[in-house]
Motif scaffolding. Structure first.
Motif, PDB file in Angstrom:
ATOM      1  N   SER A   3      19.119 -57.536 -19.688  1.00 53.02           N
ATOM      2  CA  SER A   3      19.185 -56.162 -20.201  1.00 53.02           C
ATOM      3  C   SER A   3      17.901 -55.404 -19.894  1.00 53.02           C
ATOM      4  N   ARG A   4      16.759 -56.067 -20.065  1.00 59.08           N
ATOM      5  CA  ARG A   4      15.469 -55.438 -19.784  1.00 59.08           C
ATOM      6  C   ARG A   4      15.384 -55.041 -18.312  1.00 59.08           C
TER       7      ARG A   4
ATOM      8  N   PHE B  89      17.529 -61.105  -9.606  1.00 61.54           N
ATOM      9  CA  PHE B  89      18.566 -60.390 -10.352  1.00 61.54           C
ATOM     10  C   PHE B  89      18.285 -58.891 -10.356  1.00 61.54           C
ATOM     11  N   ARG B  90      17.042 -58.543 -10.645  1.00 60.62           N
ATOM     12  CA  ARG B  90      16.682 -57.124 -10.714  1.00 60.62           C
ATOM     13  C   ARG B  90      16.900 -56.432  -9.367  1.00 60.62           C
TER      14      ARG B  90
ATOM     15  N   ALA C 215      10.596 -70.848 -11.231  1.00 62.64           N
ATOM     16  CA  ALA C 215      11.997 -70.654 -10.857  1.00 62.64           C
ATOM     17  C   ALA C 215      12.667 -69.565 -11.700  1.00 62.64           C
ATOM     18  N   TYR C 216      12.344 -69.496 -12.996  1.00 61.76           N
ATOM     19  CA  TYR C 216      12.964 -68.491 -13.860  1.00 61.76           C
ATOM     20  C   TYR C 216      12.507 -67.083 -13.471  1.00 61.76           C
TER      21      TYR C 216
ATOM     22  N   LEU D 162      19.911 -66.715 -16.806  1.00 64.86           N
ATOM     23  CA  LEU D 162      18.948 -65.788 -17.392  1.00 64.86           C
ATOM     24  C   LEU D 162      19.344 -65.439 -18.819  1.00 64.86           C
ATOM     25  N   ARG D 163      18.345 -65.267 -19.668  1.00 66.11           N
ATOM     26  CA  ARG D 163      18.610 -64.826 -21.038  1.00 66.11           C
ATOM     27  C   ARG D 163      19.163 -63.410 -21.000  1.00 66.11           C
TER      28      ARG D 163
END
Length: 79
Positions: free
Chosen positions: A12-13, A50-51, A42-43, A6-7
């Motif tokens: 962070s967002r 993740f969240r 997928a992303y 992940l970027r």
């Protein structure tokens, strides 16, 4: 299966959004995430996972990863 990287800005967002929501979700928010996960690429799926992991929704992430969308929706309706 390769892990999706992940970027940092997206990570962070997600963390900031969780903080803003007091590290929880109501059933409407969770339903939106379930639907977004089902329809997402997928992303997008990795970002939702993740969240949810960040706020300790590990069981829910496991259900999403196993495609148990309808079963999870039934559980969320009881919240």
């Amino acid at each position: 299966m390769a892990t999706i990287q992940l970027r940092e800005s997206d990570r962070s967002r997600a963390i900031n959004l969780n903080r803003k929501n007091d590290y929880g979700l109501d059933n409407k928010q969770m339903m939106r995430l379930i639907n977004a996960h089902r329809k997402g690429d997928a992303y997008k799926r990795a970002l939702i996972e993740f969240r949810l992991t960040d706020i300790n929704f590990h069981r829910e992430v496991e259900m999403l990863m196993n495609g148990k969308y309808d079963e999870l929706k039934e559980e969320v309706k009881k919240w």
